[in-house]
Enzyme design. Structure first.
Site, short mmCIF file in Angstrom:
data_model
loop_
_atom_site.label_atom_id
_atom_site.label_comp_id
_atom_site.label_asym_id
_atom_site.label_seq_id
_atom_site.Cartn_x
_atom_site.Cartn_y
_atom_site.Cartn_z
N GLU A 102 10.96 4.87 -4.29
CA GLU A 102 10.91 6.01 -5.19
C GLU A 102 9.57 6.08 -5.91
OE1 GLU A 102 15.70 6.51 -5.89
OE2 GLU A 102 14.50 5.79 -7.57
N CYS B 123 12.58 4.33 -16.68
CA CYS B 123 12.23 2.92 -16.50
C CYS B 123 13.48 2.09 -16.20
CB CYS B 123 11.57 2.41 -17.78
SG CYS B 123 11.10 0.68 -17.72
#
EC number: 2.1.1.192
Length: 398
Positions: free
Chosen positions: A119, A369
């Site tokens: 990703e 995150c």
């Protein structure tokens, strides 16, 4: 148990960065991907073709300033050379398998790397456009709060698969020479994987990011984040100068041993000593490192933890990013409340630390995150052990 760090993960003493052959006499079925080569390697490639070094610079500008992958469009290169390049080389960036757009403008791409995916996240913010780039499929470090770590380690990405993420994003957003504006102003090596366990490929990719004939980014705008692979951090300082961020996440070894298991091999004191050695060599960091600290409810977020963190960092010039934890299925933690984060931050600021609470971006598309997981064919020993033990396996597809 933390998976052993092997030669597959990290550059060996005798292994150079020029590990890929640049023999231009290969048959057409074995074309060399020019995205795998930094400028020096590209010049060597052209020299083997009997061409002048400036030809490498010309092609590199087309590749990265225009995001051009078709030799026929490189109009300042003669037809004979274009035909020769067609027969022995290619410019092949990984393709996008899926795109998701957040309400806040963040874009997450699932990038195809062979039969697996990683990703890449694009984060626009005013005149800044940051790209979060992956360095591995999966990760060996088993940080408990991170979705990627639940997969285990699958493989390192090649140079073309790392710089190819930047190339693909720039192609989608709009190349510099096409729009007149930089599509990406900052790159952070904070995606899937531990960058220091893939130095052979990460360093040449970052060299291309910095190169004026590549993406031309300032070394202060390319950031490598590490959880603390100390021998590789020492190597990094001799190889390239970029901004450094460290994934600390704990104020003491007891907590860090649990949530960042590599700490059992390289404890906080050893890690921070290596950080200071890197800072002594670096101009990109302007004398201080960025400390990343994920806030886990009642794990590492008390005011006592803040006082301990201030004490442990007193000899390491730094700024501190407090990161609200982003949940993923099966995770054993909760996100710290705003009040606990605020109290923690105030303690650090009282000690004189520049402290920022990071704004969460892209959490509605699992792009924040700690949430990057990708879609992989999981061949790890860890997953095999879980299957044999009948334990649940948490690998989330995009």
């Amino acid at each position: 148990m933390l998976e052993p760090i092997t030669s597959e993960h990290i550059v060996s003493e005798n292994n150079s960065l020029t590990t890929q052959s640049v023999n231009a006499e290969q048959p057409a079925v074995a074309k060399i991907n020019l995205l795998d080569l930094n400028r020096q390697q590209l010049r060597e490639f052209f020299a083997k073709m009997g061409e002048k070094p400036f030809r490498a610079d010309q092609v590199m500008k087309w590749m990265y300033h225009y995001c051009c992958d078709d030799f026929e469009q490189m109009t300042d290169i003669n037809k004979v050379l274009r035909n020769k390049l067609q027969s022995v080389a290619e410019i092949r960036a990984p393709e996008v398998a899926e795109e998701q757009r957040s309400a806040d403008g963040t874009i997450k791409w699932a990038i195809k790397v062979g039969d697996q995916q990683v990703e890449t996240v694009y984060i626009p913010d005013g005149d800044r456009a940051t790209l979060c780039v992956s360095s591995q499929v999966g990760c060996a470090l088993e940080c408990k709060f991170c979705s990627t770590a639940q997969q285990g380690f699958n493989r390192n990405l090649r140079v073309s698969e790392i710089i190819g993420q930047v190339w693909r994003a720039a192609k989608i957003i709009g190349a510099l020479k096409v729009t007149g504006e930089r599509p990406i102003t900052n790159v952070v090596m904070m995606g899937m994987g531990e960058p220091l366990l893939n130095l052979n490929n990460v360093v040449p990719a970052m060299e291309i990011m910095l190169d004026d004939f590549g993406f031309g980014l300032s070394k202060r705008r390319v950031t490598l984040s590490t959880s603390g692979v100390v021998p590789a951090l020492d190597k990094l300082g001799d190889m390239i100068d970029v901004a450094l961020a460290i994934s600390l996440h704990a104020p003491n070894d007891k907590i860090r041993d649990d949530i960042v298991p590599i700490n059992r091999k390289y404890n906080i004191e050893t890690f921070l000593a290596a950080v200071r050695r890197y800072l002594a060599k670096s101009n990109a960091n302007q004398g201080r490192v960025t400390v990343e600290y994920v806030m886990l409810d009642h794990i590492n977020d008390s005011t006592d933890d803040a006082h301990q963190l201030a004490e442990v960092l007193k000899d390491t010039p730094c700024k501190i990013n407090l990161i609200p934890w982003n949940p993923f299925p099966g995770a054993p933690y909760g996100r710290s409340s705003n009040s606990r984060v605020d109290r923690f931050s105030k303690v650090l600021m009282e000690y004189g630390f520049t402290t920022i609470v990071r704004k969460t971006r892209g959490d509605d598309i699992d792009a924040a995150c700690g949430q990057l997981a990708g879609e992989v064919i999981d061949r790890t020993k860890r997953t095999l052990k879980k299957k044999m033990a009948g334990e649940p396996i948490s690998v989330r597809a995009v």
